[in-house]
Design a protein around this motif. Structure first.
Motif, PDB file in Angstrom:
ATOM      1  N   LYS A 145       0.827  -1.206   0.000  1.00  0.00           N
ATOM      2  CA  LYS A 145       0.000   0.000   0.000  1.00  0.00           C
ATOM      3  C   LYS A 145       0.862   1.257   0.000  1.00  0.00           C
ATOM      4  CE  LYS A 145      -4.032  -2.214   2.071  1.00  0.00           C
ATOM      5  NZ  LYS A 145      -4.963  -2.264   3.219  1.00  0.00           N
ATOM      6  N   GLU A 146       1.986   1.195   0.690  1.00  0.00           N
ATOM      7  CA  GLU A 146       2.938   2.315   0.659  1.00  0.00           C
ATOM      8  C   GLU A 146       3.466   2.520  -0.757  1.00  0.00           C
ATOM      9  OE1 GLU A 146       5.769   5.298   2.076  1.00  0.00           O
ATOM     10  OE2 GLU A 146       3.792   4.581   2.721  1.00  0.00           O
ATOM     11  N   VAL A 147       3.816   1.426  -1.415  1.00  0.00           N
ATOM     12  CA  VAL A 147       4.356   1.479  -2.772  1.00  0.00           C
ATOM     13  C   VAL A 147       3.313   1.998  -3.762  1.00  0.00           C
ATOM     14  CG1 VAL A 147       5.055  -0.030  -4.687  1.00  0.00           C
ATOM     15  CG2 VAL A 147       6.183  -0.224  -2.476  1.00  0.00           C
ATOM     16  N   GLU A 148       2.068   1.611  -3.564  1.00  0.00           N
ATOM     17  CA  GLU A 148       1.004   2.089  -4.461  1.00  0.00           C
ATOM     18  C   GLU A 148       0.876   3.613  -4.410  1.00  0.00           C
ATOM     19  OE1 GLU A 148      -1.882  -1.881  -4.479  1.00  0.00           O
ATOM     20  OE2 GLU A 148      -2.317  -0.231  -3.112  1.00  0.00           O
ATOM     21  N   GLU A 149       1.161   4.191  -3.250  1.00  0.00           N
ATOM     22  CA  GLU A 149       1.159   5.654  -3.128  1.00  0.00           C
ATOM     23  C   GLU A 149       2.443   6.246  -3.699  1.00  0.00           C
ATOM     24  OE1 GLU A 149      -1.324   7.667  -2.031  1.00  0.00           O
ATOM     25  OE2 GLU A 149      -2.510   5.826  -2.038  1.00  0.00           O
ATOM     26  N   LEU A 150       3.568   5.652  -3.374  1.00  0.00           N
ATOM     27  CA  LEU A 150       4.871   6.157  -3.813  1.00  0.00           C
ATOM     28  C   LEU A 150       5.008   6.206  -5.328  1.00  0.00           C
ATOM     29  CD1 LEU A 150       7.740   4.624  -1.619  1.00  0.00           C
ATOM     30  CD2 LEU A 150       7.311   7.049  -2.066  1.00  0.00           C
ATOM     31  N   LYS A 151       4.508   5.198  -6.012  1.00  0.00           N
ATOM     32  CA  LYS A 151       4.727   5.058  -7.449  1.00  0.00           C
ATOM     33  C   LYS A 151       4.177   6.229  -8.264  1.00  0.00           C
ATOM     34  CE  LYS A 151       2.432   2.114 -10.021  1.00  0.00           C
ATOM     35  NZ  LYS A 151       1.564   2.939 -10.896  1.00  0.00           N
ATOM     36  N   LYS A 152       3.304   7.000  -7.670  1.00  0.00           N
ATOM     37  CA  LYS A 152       2.734   8.156  -8.370  1.00  0.00           C
ATOM     38  C   LYS A 152       3.758   9.282  -8.539  1.00  0.00           C
ATOM     39  CE  LYS A 152      -1.668   7.232  -6.011  1.00  0.00           C
ATOM     40  NZ  LYS A 152      -2.609   7.763  -4.985  1.00  0.00           N
ATOM     41  N   TYR A 153       4.833   9.227  -7.732  1.00  0.00           N
ATOM     42  CA  TYR A 153       5.727  10.379  -7.664  1.00  0.00           C
ATOM     43  C   TYR A 153       7.196  10.065  -7.964  1.00  0.00           C
ATOM     44  CZ  TYR A 153       1.601  11.677  -4.980  1.00  0.00           C
ATOM     45  OH  TYR A 153       0.309  11.888  -4.580  1.00  0.00           O
ATOM     46  N   VAL A 154       7.543   8.803  -8.150  1.00  0.00           N
ATOM     47  CA  VAL A 154       8.951   8.442  -8.320  1.00  0.00           C
ATOM     48  C   VAL A 154       9.156   7.642  -9.600  1.00  0.00           C
ATOM     49  CG1 VAL A 154       9.359   8.446  -5.826  1.00  0.00           C
ATOM     50  CG2 VAL A 154       8.697   6.306  -6.964  1.00  0.00           C
ATOM     51  N   SER A 155      10.415   7.531 -10.024  1.00  0.00           N
ATOM     52  CA  SER A 155      10.731   6.805 -11.255  1.00  0.00           C
ATOM     53  C   SER A 155      11.175   5.376 -10.977  1.00  0.00           C
ATOM     54  CB  SER A 155      11.840   7.538 -12.013  1.00  0.00           C
ATOM     55  OG  SER A 155      12.998   7.660 -11.203  1.00  0.00           O
ATOM     56  N   ILE A 156      11.534   5.100  -9.745  1.00  0.00           N
ATOM     57  CA  ILE A 156      12.027   3.775  -9.364  1.00  0.00           C
ATOM     58  C   ILE A 156      11.795   3.595  -7.867  1.00  0.00           C
ATOM     59  CG2 ILE A 156      14.374   4.635  -8.964  1.00  0.00           C
ATOM     60  CD1 ILE A 156      15.437   1.976  -9.971  1.00  0.00           C
ATOM     61  N   ILE A 157      11.557   2.361  -7.451  1.00  0.00           N
ATOM     62  CA  ILE A 157      11.399   2.073  -6.024  1.00  0.00           C
ATOM     63  C   ILE A 157      12.413   1.011  -5.621  1.00  0.00           C
ATOM     64  CG2 ILE A 157       9.868   1.111  -4.251  1.00  0.00           C
ATOM     65  CD1 ILE A 157       7.515   2.354  -5.781  1.00  0.00           C
ATOM     66  N   GLN A 158      13.131   1.308  -4.572  1.00  0.00           N
ATOM     67  CA  GLN A 158      14.153   0.396  -4.054  1.00  0.00           C
ATOM     68  C   GLN A 158      13.647  -0.304  -2.793  1.00  0.00           C
ATOM     69  OE1 GLN A 158      18.284   1.922  -3.609  1.00  0.00           O
ATOM     70  NE2 GLN A 158      18.043   1.382  -1.464  1.00  0.00           N
ATOM     71  N   ILE A 159      13.829  -1.608  -2.760  1.00  0.00           N
ATOM     72  CA  ILE A 159      13.479  -2.408  -1.582  1.00  0.00           C
ATOM     73  C   ILE A 159      14.777  -2.844  -0.912  1.00  0.00           C
ATOM     74  CG2 ILE A 159      12.263  -4.447  -0.735  1.00  0.00           C
ATOM     75  CD1 ILE A 159      10.656  -4.400  -3.401  1.00  0.00           C
ATOM     76  N   ASP A 160      14.961  -2.452   0.334  1.00  0.00           N
ATOM     77  CA  ASP A 160      16.182  -2.808   1.066  1.00  0.00           C
ATOM     78  C   ASP A 160      15.978  -4.114   1.818  1.00  0.00           C
ATOM     79  OD1 ASP A 160      17.549  -0.540   0.249  1.00  0.00           O
ATOM     80  OD2 ASP A 160      16.861   0.660   1.947  1.00  0.00           O
ATOM     81  N   GLU A 161      16.732  -5.146   1.438  1.00  0.00           N
ATOM     82  CA  GLU A 161      16.639  -6.448   2.104  1.00  0.00           C
ATOM     83  C   GLU A 161      18.040  -6.978   2.477  1.00  0.00           C
ATOM     84  OE1 GLU A 161      14.391  -7.747   3.595  1.00  0.00           O
ATOM     85  OE2 GLU A 161      12.682  -8.467   2.446  1.00  0.00           O
ATOM     86  N   PRO A 162      18.788  -6.245   3.306  1.00  0.00           N
ATOM     87  CA  PRO A 162      20.129  -6.694   3.676  1.00  0.00           C
ATOM     88  C   PRO A 162      20.158  -8.032   4.407  1.00  0.00           C
ATOM     89  CG  PRO A 162      19.436  -4.841   5.045  1.00  0.00           C
ATOM     90  CD  PRO A 162      18.459  -4.934   3.922  1.00  0.00           C
ATOM     91  N   ILE A 163      19.067  -8.379   5.094  1.00  0.00           N
ATOM     92  CA  ILE A 163      19.045  -9.620   5.862  1.00  0.00           C
ATOM     93  C   ILE A 163      19.209 -10.847   4.973  1.00  0.00           C
ATOM     94  CG2 ILE A 163      16.544 -10.011   5.798  1.00  0.00           C
ATOM     95  CD1 ILE A 163      18.893 -10.456   8.855  1.00  0.00           C
ATOM     96  N   LEU A 164      18.895 -10.725   3.697  1.00  0.00           N
ATOM     97  CA  LEU A 164      18.951 -11.886   2.808  1.00  0.00           C
ATOM     98  C   LEU A 164      20.369 -12.422   2.632  1.00  0.00           C
ATOM     99  CD1 LEU A 164      16.365 -11.012   0.006  1.00  0.00           C
ATOM    100  CD2 LEU A 164      16.024 -12.291   2.136  1.00  0.00           C
ATOM    101  N   SER A 165      21.379 -11.592   2.825  1.00  0.00           N
ATOM    102  CA  SER A 165      22.759 -12.059   2.656  1.00  0.00           C
ATOM    103  C   SER A 165      23.220 -12.926   3.818  1.00  0.00           C
ATOM    104  CB  SER A 165      23.710 -10.870   2.494  1.00  0.00           C
ATOM    105  OG  SER A 165      23.767 -10.098   3.678  1.00  0.00           O
ATOM    106  N   THR A 166      22.444 -12.953   4.905  1.00  0.00           N
ATOM    107  CA  THR A 166      22.846 -13.725   6.088  1.00  0.00           C
ATOM    108  C   THR A 166      22.397 -15.185   6.037  1.00  0.00           C
ATOM    109  OG1 THR A 166      20.824 -13.246   7.338  1.00  0.00           O
ATOM    110  CG2 THR A 166      22.624 -11.627   7.482  1.00  0.00           C
TER     111      THR A 166
END
Length: 314
Positions: A145-166
């Motif tokens: 739902k956050e992304v659905e709002e964000l996408k109206k105003y940005v050209s790209i959305i980054q998802i931070d998932e640093p935990i995946l490297s562990t």
């Protein structure tokens, strides 16, 4: 080669005036407004193509848990649900500042991924523990739902998932959670995973994102993934863990090393410059402000040099 940032920038607060203190009494003073301005101005002045709003309102977990139902700080006390947009207001403010300085500059949206948020909280109610699939998926639904709002105003959305490297979280669950966030949305997604990823690149290739963003300055072993990566590459080329500023030549040399390896990648070698984004290894929040700015400035200079030298060969 587009230049961007991973996200956070050092937080600079101005000295409060008398009128600021009056505003604070009435709950009208935003102590982070100046920090956003400084982050945006520095990124634009450094020459960054796609900037962030600086992620100045707290760490990457608190920014989101403080605004979702079911959290009390970093404690889970009930079912996680979306309440209202979390980062949109700051993104819009950053965008307005950036456009006045350089109309060509774009702003990215940034969210912390569901597994990383889950790994960083203490579960006290509703879910079994912080690896509960339902917790991860409910966080993902709120982030959607956050992304659905964000996408109206940005050209790209980054998802931070640093935990995946562990290796602490199941990749199938992580992929399903990312799918909840990104499915059927007409915008480019990047996934940032810092740390050593050379042993998990085949798993990361399966994620439904357009760009995989990793550290290459502080994790040179990650260069090994460039022959087999199947997504566009977010190429971290300045070390955000050290307070010294890399020279333009150092940064340029690392980027060139990465490009040479990418020439062997059958998926990406046809349009090398279009398939690589240049950025720092990770967020810059903990660096001194002058160090952060100069790292970005030298990164942009190195990128321009490479593009200039390439153009002269055509």
């Amino acid at each position: 080669m587009i230049t961007t940032v991973v996200g956070s920038y050092p937080v600079v607060k101005k000295e409060e005036t008398f009128f600021d203190k009056v505003k604070k009494v009435f709950g009208l003073y935003d102590e982070y407004k100046y920090a956003i301005e400084k982050a945006v101005i520095d990124q634009v002045n450094a020459g960054i193509d796609i900037i962030s709003e600086g992620q100045v309102r707290g760490d990457m977990i608190e920014i989101f848990t403080n605004k979702m139902y079911g959290f009390d700080g970093k404690r889970v006390i009930g079912k996680i649900e979306f309440i209202e947009p979390i980062t949109v207001k700051d993104v819009l403010y950053a965008k307005n500042i950036a456009k006045k300085l350089n109309p060509k500059v774009e702003v990215k949206g940034i969210i912390t991924g569901p597994c990383t948020i889950s790994s960083s909280v203490r579960v006290e109610n509703y879910y079994t523990d912080n690896r509960d699939e339902n917790l991860i998926y409910d966080i993902a639904k709120a982030l959607r739902k956050e992304v659905e709002e964000l996408k109206k105003y940005v050209s790209i959305i980054q998802i931070d998932e640093p935990i995946l490297s562990t290796g602490l979280y199941d990749f199938d669950i992580a992929r399903k959670a990312i799918d909840i966030i990104v499915k059927d949305l007409n915008i480019k997604f990047a996934m940032h995973v810092c740390g050593n990823v050379y042993n998990i690149i085949e798993e990361l290739n399966k994620f439904n994102v357009d760009i995989l963003d990793h550290e290459f300055a502080s994790n040179r072993k990650n260069l090994d993934i460039l022959e087999s990566i199947k997504k566009k590459v977010g190429f971290g080329c300045v070390n955000t863990k050290v307070k010294s500023v890399e020279s333009v030549d150092e940064i340029k040399s690392l980027i060139e090393e990465g490009l040479e390896i990418l020439k062997n990648n059958e998926n990406l070698n046809k349009n090398l410059f279009e398939n690589i984004l240049i950025d720092p290894d990770c967020g810059m929040r903990l660096l001194p402000i002058d160090v952060a700015f100069n790292k970005l400035k030298n990164m942009v200079k190195a990128t321009k040099l490479i593009k200039s030298e390439f153009s002269s060969l055509l």
